[in-house]
Write an enzyme that holds these catalytic residues in place. Structure first.
Site, PDB file in Angstrom:
ATOM      1  N   HIS A 360       0.835  -1.197   0.000  1.00 17.83           N
ATOM      2  CA  HIS A 360       0.000   0.000   0.000  1.00 17.83           C
ATOM      3  C   HIS A 360       0.876   1.255   0.000  1.00 17.83           C
ATOM      4  CE1 HIS A 360       0.149   0.904   4.502  1.00 17.83           C
ATOM      5  NE2 HIS A 360       0.502  -0.351   4.523  1.00 17.83           N
ATOM      6  N   ASP A 370       6.162   1.678   7.536  1.00 21.46           N
ATOM      7  CA  ASP A 370       4.836   1.201   7.145  1.00 21.46           C
ATOM      8  C   ASP A 370       4.078   2.303   6.431  1.00 21.46           C
ATOM      9  OD1 ASP A 370       2.339   0.066   6.914  1.00 21.46           O
ATOM     10  OD2 ASP A 370       1.910   0.031   9.066  1.00 21.46           O
ATOM     11  N   GLU A 407      -5.227   1.040   2.661  1.00 19.48           N
ATOM     12  CA  GLU A 407      -4.915  -0.198   3.393  1.00 19.48           C
ATOM     13  C   GLU A 407      -5.092   0.007   4.881  1.00 19.48           C
ATOM     14  OE1 GLU A 407      -2.309  -3.139   5.564  1.00 19.48           O
ATOM     15  OE2 GLU A 407      -2.358  -0.968   5.666  1.00 19.48           O
ATOM     16  N   GLU A 408      -4.601   1.141   5.362  1.00 20.05           N
ATOM     17  CA  GLU A 408      -4.628   1.379   6.809  1.00 20.05           C
ATOM     18  C   GLU A 408      -6.053   1.457   7.343  1.00 20.05           C
ATOM     19  OE1 GLU A 408      -2.263   0.912   8.517  1.00 20.05           O
ATOM     20  OE2 GLU A 408      -0.371   1.614   7.672  1.00 20.05           O
ATOM     21  N   ASP A 436       4.494  -5.217   2.496  1.00 16.41           N
ATOM     22  CA  ASP A 436       4.205  -4.137   3.433  1.00 16.41           C
ATOM     23  C   ASP A 436       5.280  -4.192   4.526  1.00 16.41           C
ATOM     24  OD1 ASP A 436       2.963  -2.211   4.889  1.00 16.41           O
ATOM     25  OD2 ASP A 436       1.179  -3.364   5.385  1.00 16.41           O
ATOM     26  N   HIS A 537       2.755   3.158  13.364  1.00 15.01           N
ATOM     27  CA  HIS A 537       1.553   3.993  13.258  1.00 15.01           C
ATOM     28  C   HIS A 537       1.611   5.299  14.051  1.00 15.01           C
ATOM     29  CE1 HIS A 537      -1.406   0.741  11.575  1.00 15.01           C
ATOM     30  NE2 HIS A 537      -0.316   0.873  10.861  1.00 15.01           N
TER      31      HIS A 537
HETATM   32 ZN   LIG Z   1       1.148  -1.235   6.227  1.00 12.94          ZN
END
Ligand SMILES: [Zn+2]
Length: 730
Positions: A360, A370, A407-408, A436, A537
């Site tokens: 993604h 990420d 995606e998230e 990913d 994140h």
């Molecule tokens: Zn990811």
């Protein structure tokens, strides 16, 4: 190459016949000989000189410097799905792929997606204090000093306003709620405070909702990924006290993708269900918070003594409550928002077969690890393939590189694209490779459908590990050995068959392979380098973090681009190696294990004999070869159609009606667990029914698996007449 499987009272040595290179070229090949009893597994490849040279040429192209400059560009601005930032990254990626010689386009979908309108969190009792603090800027890291457009939030949280007492529930797993029950603690009407870890955050929301909580706060405990684990950012790679883990609470274990269009592509004209009907949406407000806010709440909680494992890393004794009253307001702005997938194709001589790769491109903030690292790596792989193509090379199969959006939020871009193209993919796609979180450190790892694990390992034996005179495979093996020596009593790894040296996990959920594998039955794998990655994140997952901790020289990026390049070459040229014997062994092992589990649970009305028989039949339908590597008689004349049925075995394992209670999930062998979220459960429907002691459902799920295996046996019998059992070694 040889797999020894203990089964019943004897051991037999089985090697799967390889299926390769016969698709168009008609060049039958046999892959991977190795001497039985050799010290370590070896993976040779039946390349001719030309193919070997091509692979060597490809390996020379990926560059650490180029990967670094890709990542710097990708991480230069926040680019959350549904914002202009994400659209811009998509446009840039499309242009990159075009410049490498790919035919690249943007595919747009319209998904029901939230953005936070107002977030409020305050402690009311025993003292008044404003919480909901955001991440602090860090000296030296200029990206961290940019004011964020959005406060940290949980995507797909419900809007709501609550004033209630807080109950601490540890990780908020089913076991934790059982423990609370035993202690007489009720969470109904309360605000639940759970720490991150052990399960997907959507599962924490689902369990809080099931237990009638009024709201949920999820925080990052320093024990799990903060100072207890090591130095925190910017001194180290772990999460500082102000770091927040954003993330979705969509119930992706029910179905991923746009919540209003299950099993249908979210095109503008698609028929949509009402949000109230969407089974993947939570009904309670939830908010992710940092450790410093959690400390302000937790430190006031009193109540009974908690089990030792419930204690985290904050400097006081944890209690479940009561003791704190909190005011939580979450106002979400839900609407249809556009997401932008990039699909880039390098056409092969035979466009009726595709090999796909993807990651993604949307990120919570900057997303260096990420997902940026994986994207930077994929660009290097694509650049290398493009260079070879410019020199005149043409792959046999078409290579399709995908960069997903959304995606998230809940695997939206990939899910919608697969739902839209499922028929064509099932016809043409040979494999989907996901990368990913491509690079978070020096530790290689991966997951795959069982038949592709060997091929994944094999590719790593071809690529040099940074700074060491050994291969990625050897470094991987050393690490696994060391870990085992440190934990000699660790339980046996079910995914590891006898004779295998490094574990390749099973595919659960948690990234974009989910729709390909669980829904469409496309053989898939997911790979990358892991490490000490505490800023997941958060805003701190940025270029500075990568440059100082993750991969300062970007050599691991270039290395991963080479591994992906080798895999791509092999699949794109029709040199694949589907290890059905390993698949069959896992299936047999699992059925046996579940049989035992049902016996232990005294489920006497559950009959698994027929399932066991079909698992055995499937195993024996996979052709044997003897130790001198003689293919099973009759196997020499295998044509393209037969090879196809081997490649498409995962499709044979799809049930049209899906798993009971979550029909989107079609693969009867693998799915994310209903109460784990990311982690894979093998034979999920049957396993979970046995856990619940629900014999009726277990019996139904067992028949689904049995039928799938019978279809598999029929497929194999078309290729190989009933088995030459003489080859069994006892
Ligand atoms: Zn990811």
């Amino acid at each position: 190459m040889w797999i020894e499987m203990k089964r019943g009272s004897y051991v037999r040595v089985v090697a799967a016949v390889m299926f390769a290179g016969m698709i168009c070229a008609g060049a039958a090949t046999v892959l991977g000989r190795s001497k039985p009893g050799a010290q370590s597994q070896s993976y040779s490849f039946p390349y001719g000189e030309a193919e070997a040279k091509l692979e060597a040429d490809l390996q020379k192209i990926p560059s650490a410097k180029e990967a670094e400059s890709h990542l710097r560009w990708i991480t230069s601005n926040p680019h959350m799905a549904g914002t202009e930032g994400s659209h811009k990254v998509a446009e840039w990626l499309r242009a990159q792929y075009e410049s490498y010689g790919f035919d690249a386009k943007i595919v747009t979908y319209s998904a029901w997606m939230p953005q936070p309108a107002e977030i409020k969190l305050e402690l009311i009792e025993p003292e008044k204090r404003t919480l909901g603090t955001q991440e602090q800027p860090v000296a030296g890291d200029k990206d961290s000093q940019v004011k964020q457009a959005f406060p940290a939030f949980n995507s797909y949280a419900a809007s709501g306003e609550v004033k209630a007492a807080v109950v601490y529930v540890n990780y908020g797993t089913p076991e934790d709620y059982k423990q609370l029950d035993a202690m007489g603690v009720d969470v109904a009407g309360k605000i639940v405070l759970a720490r991150y870890g052990k399960s997907y955050r959507g599962i924490k929301a689902k369990l809080a909702e099931e237990h009638k909580a009024a709201g949920l706060l999820i925080y990052s405990d320093p024990y799990d990924d903060g100072y207890d684990a090591g130095d925190v950012f910017p001194q180290g790679p772990w999460r500082p006290m102000s770091g927040i883990q954003r993330g979705s609470v969509l119930y992706t274990e029910i179905y991923p993708g746009d919540p209003l269009t299950p099993e249908v592509a979210a095109t503008p004209e698609a028929k949509r269900i009402a949000p109230e009907q969407a089974g993947s949406l939570t009904r309670i407000p939830t908010l992710p918070i940092n450790a410093q806010d959690a400390e302000q709440i937790l430190s006031h909680l009193s109540g009974a003594k908690l089990p030792r494992e419930w204690q985290g890393g904050l400097p006081f004794t944890y209690h479940s409550g009561p003791g704190a009253l909190v005011h939580l307001k979450v106002a979400m702005n839900y609407q249809q928002r556009n997401i932008y997938d990039v699909v880039a194709k390098l056409k092969g001589t035979d466009d009726s077969q595709w090999m796909l790769m993807g990651n993604h491109h949307d990120a919570w903030v900057y997303g260096a690890v990420d997902p940026g690292s994986g994207t930077a790596v994929m660009l290097e792989t694509a650049r290398a393939l493009g260079e070879l193509a410019k020199k005149g090379w043409k792959p046999l199969r078409s290579i399709i590189m995908c960069e997903w959006d959304g995606e998230e939020e809940g695997l939206i871009g990939s899910t919608e694209w697969v739902e839209q193209n499922v028929k064509e993919l099932q016809e043409k796609a040979v494999v989907y490779i996901n990368t990913d979180v491509g690079v978070a450190g020096p530790n290689f790892g991966g997951s795959a459908t069982p038949s592709l694990k060997r091929m994944l390992r094999a590719a790593t034996t071809e690529v040099t590990y940074p700074e060491l005179h050994e291969t990625v495979y050897e470094a991987w093996r050393e690490r696994v050995k060391k870990q085992r020596a440190e934990k000699p009593n660790a339980p046996a790894d079910e995914t590891l068959l006898q004779g295998e040296e490094v574990p390749v996990g099973d595919l659960g959920a948690g990234s974009d392979f989910c729709a390909f594998f669980d829904y469409a039955g496309i053989p898939s794998m997911d790979l990358g380098f892991g490490g000490e990655y505490g800023v997941y994140h958060s805003m701190y997952d940025d270029f500075y973090w990568m440059k100082h901790f993750g991969d300062p020289t970007f050599e691991f990026h270039a290395t991963l681009a080479r591994v992906l390049g080798v895999l791509t070459m092999r699949f794109a040229q029709g040199f694949e190696d589907f290890d059905l014997a390993a698949y069959a062994a896992r299936i047999e092992g699992r059925v046996k294990y579940l049989h035992g589990l049902a016996d232990d649970a005294h489920m006497n009305d559950l009959n698994l004999k027929a399932l066991q028989k079909s698992a055995e039949d499937f195993f024996t339908s996979i052709p044997y070869v003897d130790q001198a590597w003689n293919p099973t008689p009759g196997a020499e004349n295998v044509g393209p159609q037969e090879l196809e049925s081997v490649r498409k075995m995962d499709q044979t394992f799809l049930s049209p009606s899906g798993l009971i209670g979550r029909p989107w999930f079609k693969h009867v062998m693998f799915a994310p667990g209903s109460y784990t979220g990311y982690a894979s459960v093998m034979m999920p429907g049957l396993t979970e029914a046995i856990w619940r002691k629900d014999s009726a459902t277990a019996q139904q799920e067992a028949s689904q698996i049995q039928e799938a295996l019978e279809r598999g046996v029929a497929q194999m019998r078309k290729i190989y007449p009933p088995p030459a059992r003489a080859h069994r070694v006892e």
